[in-house]
Motif scaffolding. Structure first.
Motif, PDB file in Angstrom:
ATOM      1  N   ALA A 206    -135.613  48.180   5.912  1.00  0.00           N
ATOM      2  CA  ALA A 206    -134.415  47.899   6.698  1.00  0.00           C
ATOM      3  C   ALA A 206    -134.638  48.115   8.182  1.00  0.00           C
ATOM      4  O   ALA A 206    -133.716  47.912   8.986  1.00  0.00           O
ATOM      5  N   GLY A 207    -135.828  48.528   8.573  1.00  0.00           N
ATOM      6  CA  GLY A 207    -136.147  48.697   9.990  1.00  0.00           C
ATOM      7  C   GLY A 207    -135.896  50.096  10.518  1.00  0.00           C
ATOM      8  O   GLY A 207    -135.989  50.323  11.737  1.00  0.00           O
ATOM      9  N   GLN A 208    -135.593  51.043   9.646  1.00  0.00           N
ATOM     10  CA  GLN A 208    -135.350  52.411  10.104  1.00  0.00           C
ATOM     11  C   GLN A 208    -136.678  53.110  10.420  1.00  0.00           C
ATOM     12  O   GLN A 208    -137.720  52.780   9.862  1.00  0.00           O
ATOM     13  N   ASP A 209    -136.620  54.088  11.307  1.00  0.00           N
ATOM     14  CA  ASP A 209    -137.781  54.914  11.615  1.00  0.00           C
ATOM     15  C   ASP A 209    -137.940  55.934  10.490  1.00  0.00           C
ATOM     16  O   ASP A 209    -137.098  56.834  10.334  1.00  0.00           O
ATOM     17  N   THR A 210    -138.988  55.793   9.715  1.00  0.00           N
ATOM     18  CA  THR A 210    -139.168  56.661   8.540  1.00  0.00           C
ATOM     19  C   THR A 210    -140.265  57.701   8.760  1.00  0.00           C
ATOM     20  O   THR A 210    -140.792  58.251   7.794  1.00  0.00           O
ATOM     21  N   THR A 211    -140.596  57.977  10.018  1.00  0.00           N
ATOM     22  CA  THR A 211    -141.693  58.919  10.286  1.00  0.00           C
ATOM     23  C   THR A 211    -141.416  60.283   9.671  1.00  0.00           C
ATOM     24  O   THR A 211    -142.248  60.842   8.938  1.00  0.00           O
ATOM     25  N   ASP A 212    -140.250  60.829   9.951  1.00  0.00           N
ATOM     26  CA  ASP A 212    -139.918  62.161   9.412  1.00  0.00           C
ATOM     27  C   ASP A 212    -139.713  62.105   7.903  1.00  0.00           C
ATOM     28  O   ASP A 212    -140.133  63.017   7.177  1.00  0.00           O
ATOM     29  N   GLU A 213    -139.062  61.031   7.430  1.00  0.00           N
ATOM     30  CA  GLU A 213    -138.818  60.897   5.999  1.00  0.00           C
ATOM     31  C   GLU A 213    -140.137  60.790   5.232  1.00  0.00           C
ATOM     32  O   GLU A 213    -140.292  61.368   4.151  1.00  0.00           O
ATOM     33  N   PHE A 214    -141.102  60.066   5.810  1.00  0.00           N
ATOM     34  CA  PHE A 214    -142.410  59.949   5.156  1.00  0.00           C
ATOM     35  C   PHE A 214    -143.091  61.309   5.096  1.00  0.00           C
ATOM     36  O   PHE A 214    -143.679  61.671   4.064  1.00  0.00           O
ATOM     37  N   ARG A 215    -143.023  62.057   6.188  1.00  0.00           N
ATOM     38  CA  ARG A 215    -143.667  63.375   6.207  1.00  0.00           C
ATOM     39  C   ARG A 215    -143.037  64.288   5.147  1.00  0.00           C
ATOM     40  O   ARG A 215    -143.746  65.008   4.420  1.00  0.00           O
ATOM     41  N   GLU A 216    -141.705  64.275   5.042  1.00  0.00           N
ATOM     42  CA  GLU A 216    -141.033  65.089   4.029  1.00  0.00           C
ATOM     43  C   GLU A 216    -141.414  64.621   2.627  1.00  0.00           C
ATOM     44  O   GLU A 216    -141.612  65.441   1.710  1.00  0.00           O
ATOM     45  N   PHE A 217    -141.515  63.310   2.448  1.00  0.00           N
ATOM     46  CA  PHE A 217    -141.886  62.769   1.138  1.00  0.00           C
ATOM     47  C   PHE A 217    -143.278  63.247   0.731  1.00  0.00           C
ATOM     48  O   PHE A 217    -143.492  63.672  -0.416  1.00  0.00           O
ATOM     49  N   MET A 218    -144.231  63.190   1.643  1.00  0.00           N
ATOM     50  CA  MET A 218    -145.597  63.592   1.321  1.00  0.00           C
ATOM     51  C   MET A 218    -145.698  65.096   1.097  1.00  0.00           C
ATOM     52  O   MET A 218    -146.462  65.568   0.251  1.00  0.00           O
ATOM     53  N   ASP A 219    -144.919  65.872   1.865  1.00  0.00           N
ATOM     54  CA  ASP A 219    -144.911  67.317   1.629  1.00  0.00           C
ATOM     55  C   ASP A 219    -144.401  67.640   0.228  1.00  0.00           C
ATOM     56  O   ASP A 219    -144.878  68.581  -0.425  1.00  0.00           O
ATOM     57  N   LYS A 220    -143.476  66.835  -0.245  1.00  0.00           N
ATOM     58  CA  LYS A 220    -142.840  67.093  -1.542  1.00  0.00           C
ATOM     59  C   LYS A 220    -143.617  66.475  -2.699  1.00  0.00           C
ATOM     60  O   LYS A 220    -143.738  67.075  -3.781  1.00  0.00           O
ATOM     61  N   HIS A 221    -144.159  65.267  -2.466  1.00  0.00           N
ATOM     62  CA  HIS A 221    -144.773  64.516  -3.575  1.00  0.00           C
ATOM     63  C   HIS A 221    -146.226  64.123  -3.303  1.00  0.00           C
ATOM     64  O   HIS A 221    -146.753  63.233  -3.986  1.00  0.00           O
ATOM     65  N   GLY A 222    -146.869  64.729  -2.348  1.00  0.00           N
ATOM     66  CA  GLY A 222    -148.231  64.322  -1.981  1.00  0.00           C
ATOM     67  C   GLY A 222    -149.230  64.424  -3.104  1.00  0.00           C
ATOM     68  O   GLY A 222    -150.250  63.728  -3.116  1.00  0.00           O
ATOM     69  N   GLU A 223    -148.949  65.271  -4.112  1.00  0.00           N
ATOM     70  CA  GLU A 223    -149.874  65.425  -5.242  1.00  0.00           C
ATOM     71  C   GLU A 223    -150.074  64.119  -6.006  1.00  0.00           C
ATOM     72  O   GLU A 223    -151.088  63.918  -6.670  1.00  0.00           O
ATOM     73  N   PHE A 224    -149.082  63.214  -5.908  1.00  0.00           N
ATOM     74  CA  PHE A 224    -149.184  61.941  -6.623  1.00  0.00           C
ATOM     75  C   PHE A 224    -149.990  60.894  -5.849  1.00  0.00           C
ATOM     76  O   PHE A 224    -150.215  59.797  -6.360  1.00  0.00           O
ATOM     77  N   PHE A 225    -150.427  61.225  -4.643  1.00  0.00           N
ATOM     78  CA  PHE A 225    -151.114  60.238  -3.794  1.00  0.00           C
ATOM     79  C   PHE A 225    -152.389  60.855  -3.197  1.00  0.00           C
ATOM     80  O   PHE A 225    -152.438  61.226  -2.022  1.00  0.00           O
ATOM     81  N   PRO A 226    -153.440  60.974  -4.030  1.00  0.00           N
ATOM     82  CA  PRO A 226    -154.696  61.568  -3.544  1.00  0.00           C
ATOM     83  C   PRO A 226    -155.362  60.731  -2.451  1.00  0.00           C
ATOM     84  O   PRO A 226    -156.255  61.225  -1.768  1.00  0.00           O
ATOM     85  N   GLU A 227    -154.957  59.454  -2.283  1.00  0.00           N
ATOM     86  CA  GLU A 227    -155.532  58.617  -1.224  1.00  0.00           C
ATOM     87  C   GLU A 227    -155.098  59.080   0.167  1.00  0.00           C
ATOM     88  O   GLU A 227    -155.678  58.673   1.166  1.00  0.00           O
ATOM     89  N   ASN A 228    -154.040  59.911   0.232  1.00  0.00           N
ATOM     90  CA  ASN A 228    -153.551  60.496   1.470  1.00  0.00           C
ATOM     91  C   ASN A 228    -153.200  59.457   2.532  1.00  0.00           C
ATOM     92  O   ASN A 228    -153.754  59.456   3.636  1.00  0.00           O
TER      93      ASN A 228
END
Length: 658
Positions: A206-228
């Motif tokens: 939708a064009g929103q700035d997701t920089t902070d949301e992405f960081r929070e997402f990775m802090d919470k669910h980063g274990e599911f994305f070993p590609e980092n």
């Protein structure tokens, strides 16, 4: 007192003798230029010659063709050895195990309920997906059957996640069944991750700035994305590539298999939420990354059944192999070897493939960096003067080896023919006829031996006495470019000859004036680069008359020099130039053409020009004509082999100017 340990630290330095030089570059520029030059002389453009070199590769290094072949072999083996219905097959086996165990348990019961349940099992749909769906609410009598059915739902969930998230299947297997508290807790974490992921992608789309949301997402669910991944775009790229591969896997299945698998996906973990979240994720990714291949498919016909995750990775690998094949083909506009994904190539074909491709890219950059190509006004790629010099050096070196290998033959020149000594010396180079400076030569040999080289005398030791130059020559090299030169394989030897002579004169006899003249239906004076890049064309006519006219102009411009005319041809004169500038052609040669040609030879003979005719082929009419004109003008006729043409022309030139 000296430390005895210090006395042991003694070093000796000498030439490296342990195999290939470890510090040598991974490619030989000179060899590369030789190959490019040969192709250009055979009629390829410099760009085509460069591409051909990269396709063939260098000694010890595979070219693009070999790497592409290996890519297609890998692709073929992947499709030949595997099939996509591994998950369906495993589900069918688990379902059959559950039904067999349940029927056995019901058979041991003597009740109407048991008979009714048997009727329920007999009435199940024939397709596996429908049968699994119908059994969702079934109250199993057999604990073994119930476990087999739970295994189906766990398997489907793990395979669906394995399609999209690296390592998820193994992690879930270690946590046990969905029926256990640990399994249920892990599943809830996955549902939460999927919901947060879809929200993140929706906001980003939708064009929103997701920089902070992405960081929070990775802090919470980063274990599911070993590609980092480092941002939302990288995360979307990663997921879209896998989702597209999963779609291609479905496209590759039969309609029945596809319908069956879609039905089964609703039973993953016994909870439709996973299938719903996956459908939402796919829809978003297709909208965000429409450039991915969502419509492709692959034909798998092997015996090895792959699960959904494994099959999706196989389709992803096919896509990567297709991309590599396109990159290696270099057939698209603006293609560069730097476009090749070296990490993907190494992962698919091994470390050596990556090294070979990297070496080719380095070679391409080095050829450009060294200025061996230049662009003409129309944008075409040409060999630069520097490249022509390098090519000439290589060819002249070959000619020198041919001359030095003659059976005891050598030129006997008068001492001092080149002039009186100046008192200076310089290193010997091919073509030098001056006397050796014995003191300087022996001194060079001794200095070389002191560095560890055990050879008594080497050609690099030789220095000669410089002399004053007394004479200069005006040389006209006339080369036949009629179609027979191409058809009979004489095209490249002719060009090599011109290159060798040009290189010799431009480096050793700079005072001499060389003019290159080509003659077919017409003749023209050409620069070396034009001759090297000249393409053979079908045109009738051997207009030696026109070529002699141009040679005469060159000799008159250099009237203070000794005139030398060298003619390379494989046919009688069959054309001459009319007063209006048009070429007249006739075969057999008309008397008018022969008279015009001989008249021009007489004019040059009157200028005291020295003639040598290099006759190629075994045409008896040509041999008679050349013998007659050579006697008329006091010239020589040489009938060299194609391999020996360059050596004969160079030797004749050196003899003429001695």
């Amino acid at each position: 007192m000296a430390d005895p340990r210090r006395r042991k630290l003694r070093y000796a330095y000498g030439p490296y003798a342990g195999g290939p030089d470890p510090l040598a570059p991974p490619f030989d520029i000179r060899s590369a230029m030789d190959q490019i030059g040969r192709d250009v002389m055979e009629g390829s453009s410099p760009r085509q010659a460069l591409q051909e070199l990269l396709r063939r590769g260098l000694e010890g290094r595979r070219g693009l063709d070999d790497l592409t072949r290996q890519v297609w072999e890998r692709r073929r083996d992947l499709q030949r050895d595997n099939r996509l219905d591994g998950t369906l097959q495993e589900v069918r086996e688990l379902l059959q195990r559950a039904l067999d165990a349940e029927r056995e348990a019901l058979g041991n019961e003597d009740s109407d309920d048991a008979r009714f349940r048997e009727m329920q099992l007999d009435a199940l749909p024939n397709d596996t997906g429908g049968a699994v769906r119908e059994l969702n609410e079934y109250d199993w009598r057999s604990s073994e059957a119930r476990q087999a059915y739970e295994d189906i739902r766990d398997l489907l969930g793990r395979e669906m996640l394995d399609q999209r998230f690296q390592g998820m299947k193994q992690a879930l297997e270690s946590m046990g069944s969905n029926a256990t508290p640990e399994g249920r807790e892990a599943l809830e974490r996955i549902h939460e991750m999927m919901s947060d992921l879809n929200d993140l992608l929706e906001h980003h789309a939708a064009g929103q700035d997701t920089t902070d949301e992405f960081r929070e997402f990775m802090d919470k669910h980063g274990e599911f994305f070993p590609e980092n991944p480092q941002n939302t775009d990288e995360l979307a790229d990663l997921l879209a590539a896998r989702a597209a591969a999963a779609q291609r896997m479905l496209n590759s299945m039969s309609a029945e298999q596809r319908a069956e698998l879609m039905e089964l996906s609703q039973q993953a973990f016994g909870d439709p939420r996973l299938a719903q979240q996956m459908a939402r994720l796919d829809a978003q990714l297709q909208g965000m990354r429409p450039g991915e291949d969502w419509q492709g498919s692959g034909r798998f016909r092997g015996d090895n059944p792959m699960g959904m995750g494994e099959a999706t990775r196989a389709l992803e690998e096919l896509g990567q192999l297709d991309n590599l094949a396109e990159q290696l083909s270099q057939s698209y506009p603006g293609a560069r070897l730097d476009d090749i994904d070296l990490d993907a190539l190494t992962g698919m074909l091994g470390e050596q493939a990556g090294v070979d491709a990297r070496t080719l890219a380095q070679l391409e950059r080095e050829l450009q960096r060294q200025g061996l190509f230049e662009r003409a006004a129309d944008g075409t790629l040409l060999l630069s003067p520097k490249a022509l010099r390098r090519l000439g050096q290589s060819i002249l070196r070959d000619v020198a080896e041919q001359l030095s290998g003659r059976n005891g033959q050598r030129d006997t020149r008068r001492a001092g023919a080149a002039g009186d000594a100046t008192g200076a010396t310089r290193p010997w180079a091919f073509g030098d006829t001056e006397a050796w400076s014995v003191p300087r030569t022996l001194l060079n040999a001794e200095l070389r031996k002191a560095s560890g080289d055990t050879r008594k005398l080497d050609v690099t030791d030789v220095e000669i006495v410089e002399t004053e130059q007394r004479t200069r020559a005006a040389v006209a090299l006339l080369v036949d470019t009629s179609w027979s030169m191409v058809a009979e394989g004489r095209w490249v030897p002719m060009k090599r000859t011109a290159l060798a002579l040009h290189q010799l004169i431009s480096t050793r006899f700079r005072g001499d004036a060389l003019q290159l003249v080509t003659f077919g239906r017409h003749a023209q004076s050409v620069e070396l680069g034009e001759l090297v890049g000249l393409e053979g064309a079908y045109a009738q006519g051997t207009n030696l008359h026109h070529a002699l006219l141009l040679a005469g102009q060159h000799l008159r411009k250099n009237s203070d020099a000794t005139p030398v005319v060298l003619v390379v041809t494989d046919g009688e004169p069959t054309a001459h130039l009319e007063p209006d500038g048009e070429a007249y052609f006739d075969y057999p040669p008309s008397p008018h053409t022969l008279r015009a040609t001989v008249a021009e030879l007489d004019k040059l003979s009157g200028m005291r020009a020295a003639f040598t005719f290099f006759v190629l082929g075994d045409d008896p009419r040509l041999a008679v004509f050349m013998d007659d004109v050579a006697r008329r003008v006091g010239g020589r006729v040489v009938t060299p082999t194609l391999d020996g043409l360059g050596a004969e022309v160079v030797a004749d030139y050196l003899k003429r100017r001695a």
